[in-house]
Design a protein around this motif. Sequence first.
Motif, PDB file in Angstrom:
ATOM      1  N   ARG A 219       0.830  -1.202   0.000  1.00  0.00           N
ATOM      2  CA  ARG A 219       0.000   0.000   0.000  1.00  0.00           C
ATOM      3  C   ARG A 219       0.869   1.258   0.000  1.00  0.00           C
ATOM      4  O   ARG A 219       0.515   2.274  -0.600  1.00  0.00           O
ATOM      5  N   LYS A 220       2.009   1.207   0.658  1.00  0.00           N
ATOM      6  CA  LYS A 220       2.932   2.337   0.668  1.00  0.00           C
ATOM      7  C   LYS A 220       3.470   2.603  -0.741  1.00  0.00           C
ATOM      8  O   LYS A 220       3.682   3.757  -1.133  1.00  0.00           O
ATOM      9  N   LEU A 221       3.717   1.546  -1.494  1.00  0.00           N
ATOM     10  CA  LEU A 221       4.165   1.711  -2.871  1.00  0.00           C
ATOM     11  C   LEU A 221       3.136   2.496  -3.684  1.00  0.00           C
ATOM     12  O   LEU A 221       3.486   3.414  -4.439  1.00  0.00           O
ATOM     13  N   LYS A 222       1.879   2.140  -3.541  1.00  0.00           N
ATOM     14  CA  LYS A 222       0.815   2.841  -4.255  1.00  0.00           C
ATOM     15  C   LYS A 222       0.753   4.303  -3.833  1.00  0.00           C
ATOM     16  O   LYS A 222       0.596   5.205  -4.667  1.00  0.00           O
ATOM     17  N   GLN A 223       0.882   4.526  -2.538  1.00  0.00           N
ATOM     18  CA  GLN A 223       0.812   5.879  -2.019  1.00  0.00           C
ATOM     19  C   GLN A 223       1.963   6.730  -2.563  1.00  0.00           C
ATOM     20  O   GLN A 223       1.758   7.875  -2.993  1.00  0.00           O
ATOM     21  N   LEU A 224       3.162   6.175  -2.564  1.00  0.00           N
ATOM     22  CA  LEU A 224       4.317   6.904  -3.057  1.00  0.00           C
ATOM     23  C   LEU A 224       4.192   7.185  -4.550  1.00  0.00           C
ATOM     24  O   LEU A 224       4.514   8.288  -5.015  1.00  0.00           O
ATOM     25  N   LEU A 225       3.724   6.204  -5.310  1.00  0.00           N
ATOM     26  CA  LEU A 225       3.561   6.396  -6.749  1.00  0.00           C
ATOM     27  C   LEU A 225       2.576   7.528  -7.026  1.00  0.00           C
ATOM     28  O   LEU A 225       2.781   8.356  -7.922  1.00  0.00           O
ATOM     29  N   PHE A 226       1.511   7.595  -6.243  1.00  0.00           N
ATOM     30  CA  PHE A 226       0.523   8.669  -6.415  1.00  0.00           C
ATOM     31  C   PHE A 226       1.139  10.026  -6.095  1.00  0.00           C
ATOM     32  O   PHE A 226       0.959  10.993  -6.839  1.00  0.00           O
ATOM     33  N   ILE A 227       1.890  10.105  -5.002  1.00  0.00           N
ATOM     34  CA  ILE A 227       2.516  11.373  -4.615  1.00  0.00           C
ATOM     35  C   ILE A 227       3.457  11.866  -5.709  1.00  0.00           C
ATOM     36  O   ILE A 227       3.426  13.035  -6.100  1.00  0.00           O
ATOM     37  N   ILE A 228       4.276  10.966  -6.234  1.00  0.00           N
ATOM     38  CA  ILE A 228       5.230  11.343  -7.276  1.00  0.00           C
ATOM     39  C   ILE A 228       4.502  11.742  -8.551  1.00  0.00           C
ATOM     40  O   ILE A 228       4.870  12.714  -9.219  1.00  0.00           O
ATOM     41  N   SER A 229       3.435  11.020  -8.893  1.00  0.00           N
ATOM     42  CA  SER A 229       2.712  11.301 -10.133  1.00  0.00           C
ATOM     43  C   SER A 229       2.067  12.680 -10.130  1.00  0.00           C
ATOM     44  O   SER A 229       1.832  13.265 -11.187  1.00  0.00           O
ATOM     45  N   MET A 259      10.751   0.712  -7.310  1.00  0.00           N
ATOM     46  CA  MET A 259       9.890   1.142  -8.412  1.00  0.00           C
ATOM     47  C   MET A 259      10.715   1.567  -9.625  1.00  0.00           C
ATOM     48  O   MET A 259      10.274   1.411 -10.755  1.00  0.00           O
ATOM     49  N   GLU A 260      11.918   2.052  -9.378  1.00  0.00           N
ATOM     50  CA  GLU A 260      12.786   2.367 -10.513  1.00  0.00           C
ATOM     51  C   GLU A 260      13.256   1.088 -11.191  1.00  0.00           C
ATOM     52  O   GLU A 260      13.291   0.990 -12.419  1.00  0.00           O
ATOM     53  N   LYS A 261      13.612   0.075 -10.427  1.00  0.00           N
ATOM     54  CA  LYS A 261      14.023  -1.201 -11.020  1.00  0.00           C
ATOM     55  C   LYS A 261      12.886  -1.828 -11.814  1.00  0.00           C
ATOM     56  O   LYS A 261      13.109  -2.479 -12.836  1.00  0.00           O
ATOM     57  N   ALA A 262      11.654  -1.615 -11.345  1.00  0.00           N
ATOM     58  CA  ALA A 262      10.487  -2.141 -12.056  1.00  0.00           C
ATOM     59  C   ALA A 262      10.068  -1.244 -13.209  1.00  0.00           C
ATOM     60  O   ALA A 262       9.101  -1.526 -13.900  1.00  0.00           O
ATOM     61  N   ARG A 263      10.796  -0.138 -13.404  1.00  0.00           N
ATOM     62  CA  ARG A 263      10.594   0.808 -14.493  1.00  0.00           C
ATOM     63  C   ARG A 263       9.270   1.568 -14.418  1.00  0.00           C
ATOM     64  O   ARG A 263       8.758   2.051 -15.426  1.00  0.00           O
ATOM     65  N   LEU A 264       8.736   1.673 -13.231  1.00  0.00           N
ATOM     66  CA  LEU A 264       7.625   2.603 -13.026  1.00  0.00           C
ATOM     67  C   LEU A 264       8.172   4.014 -12.851  1.00  0.00           C
ATOM     68  O   LEU A 264       7.445   4.990 -13.070  1.00  0.00           O
ATOM     69  N   LEU A 265       9.424   4.125 -12.446  1.00  0.00           N
ATOM     70  CA  LEU A 265      10.079   5.412 -12.256  1.00  0.00           C
ATOM     71  C   LEU A 265      11.410   5.437 -13.007  1.00  0.00           C
ATOM     72  O   LEU A 265      11.997   4.393 -13.295  1.00  0.00           O
ATOM     73  N   MET A 266      11.870   6.655 -13.310  1.00  0.00           N
ATOM     74  CA  MET A 266      13.216   6.879 -13.835  1.00  0.00           C
ATOM     75  C   MET A 266      13.875   7.927 -12.949  1.00  0.00           C
ATOM     76  O   MET A 266      13.224   8.871 -12.490  1.00  0.00           O
ATOM     77  N   LYS A 283      16.184  14.456 -10.001  1.00  0.00           N
ATOM     78  CA  LYS A 283      14.743  14.360 -10.238  1.00  0.00           C
ATOM     79  C   LYS A 283      14.319  12.900 -10.366  1.00  0.00           C
ATOM     80  O   LYS A 283      15.114  12.036 -10.732  1.00  0.00           O
ATOM     81  N   LEU A 284      13.043  12.652 -10.079  1.00  0.00           N
ATOM     82  CA  LEU A 284      12.393  11.380 -10.380  1.00  0.00           C
ATOM     83  C   LEU A 284      11.290  11.642 -11.400  1.00  0.00           C
ATOM     84  O   LEU A 284      10.536  12.609 -11.281  1.00  0.00           O
ATOM     85  N   ALA A 294      -1.841   8.135 -17.678  1.00  0.00           N
ATOM     86  CA  ALA A 294      -2.709   7.271 -16.868  1.00  0.00           C
ATOM     87  C   ALA A 294      -2.837   7.787 -15.442  1.00  0.00           C
ATOM     88  O   ALA A 294      -3.938   7.790 -14.862  1.00  0.00           O
ATOM     89  N   LEU A 295      -1.738   8.243 -14.846  1.00  0.00           N
ATOM     90  CA  LEU A 295      -1.757   8.639 -13.442  1.00  0.00           C
ATOM     91  C   LEU A 295      -2.100  10.099 -13.218  1.00  0.00           C
ATOM     92  O   LEU A 295      -2.337  10.518 -12.087  1.00  0.00           O
ATOM     93  N   SER A 296      -2.155  10.882 -14.309  1.00  0.00           N
ATOM     94  CA  SER A 296      -2.584  12.280 -14.191  1.00  0.00           C
ATOM     95  C   SER A 296      -4.017  12.456 -14.669  1.00  0.00           C
ATOM     96  O   SER A 296      -4.478  13.574 -14.868  1.00  0.00           O
ATOM     97  N   GLU A 297      -4.702  11.322 -14.889  1.00  0.00           N
ATOM     98  CA  GLU A 297      -6.094  11.321 -15.353  1.00  0.00           C
ATOM     99  C   GLU A 297      -6.232  12.088 -16.667  1.00  0.00           C
ATOM    100  O   GLU A 297      -7.202  12.808 -16.899  1.00  0.00           O
ATOM    101  N   GLY A 298      -5.244  11.904 -17.553  1.00  0.00           N
ATOM    102  CA  GLY A 298      -5.313  12.493 -18.881  1.00  0.00           C
ATOM    103  C   GLY A 298      -4.999  13.964 -18.955  1.00  0.00           C
ATOM    104  O   GLY A 298      -5.189  14.591 -20.008  1.00  0.00           O
ATOM    105  N   LYS A 299      -4.487  14.551 -17.860  1.00  0.00           N
ATOM    106  CA  LYS A 299      -4.184  15.991 -17.852  1.00  0.00           C
ATOM    107  C   LYS A 299      -2.749  16.211 -17.374  1.00  0.00           C
ATOM    108  O   LYS A 299      -2.512  16.795 -16.315  1.00  0.00           O
ATOM    109  N   PRO A 300      -1.771  15.747 -18.152  1.00  0.00           N
ATOM    110  CA  PRO A 300      -0.376  15.851 -17.711  1.00  0.00           C
ATOM    111  C   PRO A 300       0.180  17.259 -17.858  1.00  0.00           C
ATOM    112  O   PRO A 300      -0.294  18.046 -18.680  1.00  0.00           O
ATOM    113  N   ASP A 301       1.191  17.564 -17.076  1.00  0.00           N
ATOM    114  CA  ASP A 301       1.943  18.790 -17.256  1.00  0.00           C
ATOM    115  C   ASP A 301       2.781  18.642 -18.520  1.00  0.00           C
ATOM    116  O   ASP A 301       3.545  17.685 -18.655  1.00  0.00           O
TER     117      ASP A 301
END
Length: 377
Positions: A219-229, A259-266, A283-284, A294-301
């Motif tokens: 669950r922490k992984l999901k939370q962190l991914l959301f914060i970064i996204s 998450m970087e090893k899994a290539r969800l992050l760079m 930077k991440l 997908a994680l910005s709900e279609g409204k990316p910066d």
Amino acid sequence: MDKLYELFHARLAETPTNFMRYLHDRINWDNRIIAIMGERGVGKTTLMLQKIKMDGPDKTLYFSADNVYFAQHSLFDTASAFYRKGGERLYIDEIHKFPAWSSELKMIYDYCPKLQVVVTGSSILDLYKGTLTGLSFREFLAMSKGIALPPVPLEQILRHEVSFPADERPLALFDDYLKSGYYPFWNETDYTTRLNNVITQTVENDIPTYARMNVATSRKLKQLLFIISQSVPFKPNYSEIGAAMQCDRGTVADLSFYMEKARLLMSLRHLDDGMKNFGKLEKLYLGNTNLVFALSEGKPDIGNLRETFFLSQMQVNQQVYASKAADFIIDGKTFEVGGKSKGKKQLAEAKEGFVVKDDIEYGYDNIIPLWHFGLNY
């Protein structure tokens, strides 16, 4: 084992060979053991089956290590039985799904000396032979539009030596790629659903299984991914994030690493003298532009989207580092990424600098279209 053969030939019959990924020609297929790593959904299984189909299935067996068959059989026993019957080439898909896979693989290598073994696995495994990334823009063009272009080395891109069919408009195709062209299932009607499933399976199953994490850590992984996204490109302050997630900064750093090893992050780091791989983390980024959408709900910066594309395409063949004055440095060359109105002021101190512009079809002088960098692999 008969059921494994039956499933193998059923999968093989459905495998297309009209397009081969870039990694196929980089692998030395004569090696006794070959490991193809990569994130979920990028086409590792297809690459493996294509190789079998091209060589012919005689004296060959393919299976996935998550098959229910292996609830009662080991990889080594299966490989040994196949080897004793004259088998020569064994292909094991998703080897990380089998407990103690590394010791089983070593036994196969030691006790079946004339058996060639090819395996695929998650990119988080501590095993490297070849890593398959998602589709480049060039590969997406070949698969989606039949536009066959050769890979273009970076030096040729910088000299504007890029060709494109005169009757095609690259920018519209480029927009399609940014939204839904990184994964080989780009043409499926439920692309977003499948992509979200890739994310979920990675953070709920792949990383926790490999790192021996519990459900709470998942669950922490999901939370962190959301914060970064929500804040990429993200300049990490692990102490602040840890406070928000109610965990220490070391845990946040560990989760980011997996998450970087899994290539969800760079990650993007500065190049420090004498410590090429240990420069300060600048930077991440999310792992590719499709994840951004997908994680910005279609409204990316848009600025983040441009930088994410550049880094994801360039890091396959080059070492990419953070620039203190601009965005990126590759082989001593400085790159500033932006829109069509982007100026050159960040390059004033650069010995060799380039402005990378989105929304332009053609370049000139030291101004390079962003989409050109998607032709590198």
